[in-house]
Design a protein around this motif. Structure first.
Motif, short mmCIF file in Angstrom:
data_model
loop_
_atom_site.label_atom_id
_atom_site.label_comp_id
_atom_site.label_asym_id
_atom_site.label_seq_id
_atom_site.Cartn_x
_atom_site.Cartn_y
_atom_site.Cartn_z
N GLY A 57 94.79 36.60 30.81
CA GLY A 57 94.93 35.29 30.19
C GLY A 57 93.92 35.07 29.08
N ARG A 60 94.90 37.17 25.98
CA ARG A 60 96.02 36.58 25.25
C ARG A 60 95.58 35.33 24.49
NH1 ARG A 60 98.68 36.98 30.46
NH2 ARG A 60 99.94 38.87 30.57
N ASP A 61 94.93 34.41 25.20
CA ASP A 61 94.60 33.12 24.60
C ASP A 61 93.53 33.25 23.51
OD1 ASP A 61 96.44 31.96 26.24
OD2 ASP A 61 95.00 30.98 27.57
N HIS A 65 93.50 32.10 19.61
CA HIS A 65 92.42 31.21 19.16
C HIS A 65 91.70 31.83 17.96
CE1 HIS A 65 89.12 28.24 19.94
NE2 HIS A 65 90.08 27.59 20.57
N ALA A 116 102.33 35.18 27.99
CA ALA A 116 102.05 34.85 29.38
C ALA A 116 103.32 34.91 30.22
CB ALA A 116 101.43 33.47 29.48
N PRO A 122 99.05 27.89 27.91
CA PRO A 122 97.75 28.44 27.52
C PRO A 122 96.63 27.88 28.39
CG PRO A 122 99.00 27.78 25.59
CD PRO A 122 99.74 27.26 26.77
N MET A 123 95.63 28.70 28.67
CA MET A 123 94.44 28.33 29.42
C MET A 123 94.70 28.08 30.90
SD MET A 123 92.73 25.86 26.50
CE MET A 123 91.08 25.79 27.19
N HIS A 132 91.11 24.20 31.44
CA HIS A 132 92.52 24.09 31.07
C HIS A 132 92.93 22.64 30.89
CE1 HIS A 132 92.59 23.28 35.32
NE2 HIS A 132 93.86 23.04 35.31
N GLY A 157 97.59 22.99 25.20
CA GLY A 157 98.79 23.56 25.77
C GLY A 157 100.02 22.73 25.48
N MET A 165 95.45 24.98 22.18
CA MET A 165 94.29 25.10 23.06
C MET A 165 93.15 24.25 22.56
SD MET A 165 94.35 29.21 23.79
CE MET A 165 95.43 29.66 22.43
N MET A 203 86.04 28.78 26.64
CA MET A 203 86.92 29.83 27.14
C MET A 203 86.14 31.09 27.47
SD MET A 203 90.12 29.33 24.51
CE MET A 203 90.92 30.85 25.02
#
Length: 247
Positions: A57, A60-61, A65, A116, A122-123, A132, A157, A165, A203
């Motif tokens: 996660g 990816r996020d 970002h 995802a 996201p998050m 999140h 999100g 995010m 994050m």
């Protein structure tokens, strides 16, 4: 005098980020090969996280970002002739593009999708840290202006006006940055990037606590250190221009 001092601080911060990237890159290669740190975790299968893990996660996020930070840096580079701001933008673009490559490379090595699974927002991997639930940044502030989109304050999100995010700029804010020139562009960029770094630090701190791959944890800690250093620098650069970070 103050701007010369800021340039010296910026160079020191840039050197620290470069070193963090160097060590993180070496750690990435070691982990991918299963060399590890001599702790007996040489079995590569131990290091491959699941599709819904914090490791996947975060990769990816943070890749998404970082991509926006690179985009904003290229925008301001063409909107100002100020040496300090252009150099900072170059440092951010170079650092975050390299880190983004590491994160996407990990997903390839792990044979995991860059999207995802199951439509996770996201998050979502930060569940339990409170991260999140953080909303995108607000659109107020001395230079943000009323032109910033209404989606800028929407929850992370939600995707409202492009805010996916915490800390990310909205589409309206990116369009506004593209319209500004000179010091107004510098100030708005520094404010947007300050918000962006704050979201990124949250994050990265979550990954340092939740991720299981040692090399990814080290990279996350390097991100925290580098971006916190740049936050201080951007605060000083805003003050030089009679502005401050947004509330």
């Amino acid at each position: 005098m103050e701007r010369r001092k800021t340039r010296r601080v910026r160079r020191a911060a840039g050197a620290a980020v470069a070193l963090a990237l160097l060590f993180a890159g070496a750690a990435t290669v070691a982990s991918a090969r299963g060399d590890g740190d001599g702790s007996g975790a040489g079995d590569a299968s131990v290091r491959v996280p699941g599709a819904s893990s914090a490791d996947a996660g975060f990769a990816r996020d943070m890749a998404v970002h970082h991509q926006q930070a690179v985009e904003m840096s290229f925008i301001v580079r063409d909107r100002t002739d100020d040496e300090d701001v252009r150099r900072l933008a170059y440092d951010i673009a170079n650092t975050q593009a390299n880190q983004r490559g590491m994160l996407l490379g990990w997903l390839d090595l792990w044979e995991l999708s860059k999207v995802a699974p199951g439509g996770e927002p996201p998050m979502a991997w930060m569940a339990g840290t409170g991260g999140h639930e953080h909303g995108g940044h607000g659109s107020g502030g001395t230079e943000a202006g009323s032109e910033a989109g209404s989606g800028a304050g929407s929850g992370a999100g939600s995707g409202a006006d492009g805010v996916l995010m915490a800390g990310m700029a909205s589409r309206s804010e990116l369009a506004r940055l593209n319209r500004l020139d000179g010091e107004r562009a510098e100030v708005f960029f520094l404010q947007l990037m300050t918000d962006h770094h704050k979201g990124g630090v949250d994050m990265a701190e979550a990954c340092a606590s939740l991720c299981s791959v040692p090399a990814e944890q080290r990279l996350a800690r390097g991100m925290v250190e580098g971006q916190q250093s740049e936050l201080g620098l951007m605060r000083d650069m805003l003050a030089e221009r009679g502005a401050e970070p947004r509330p």
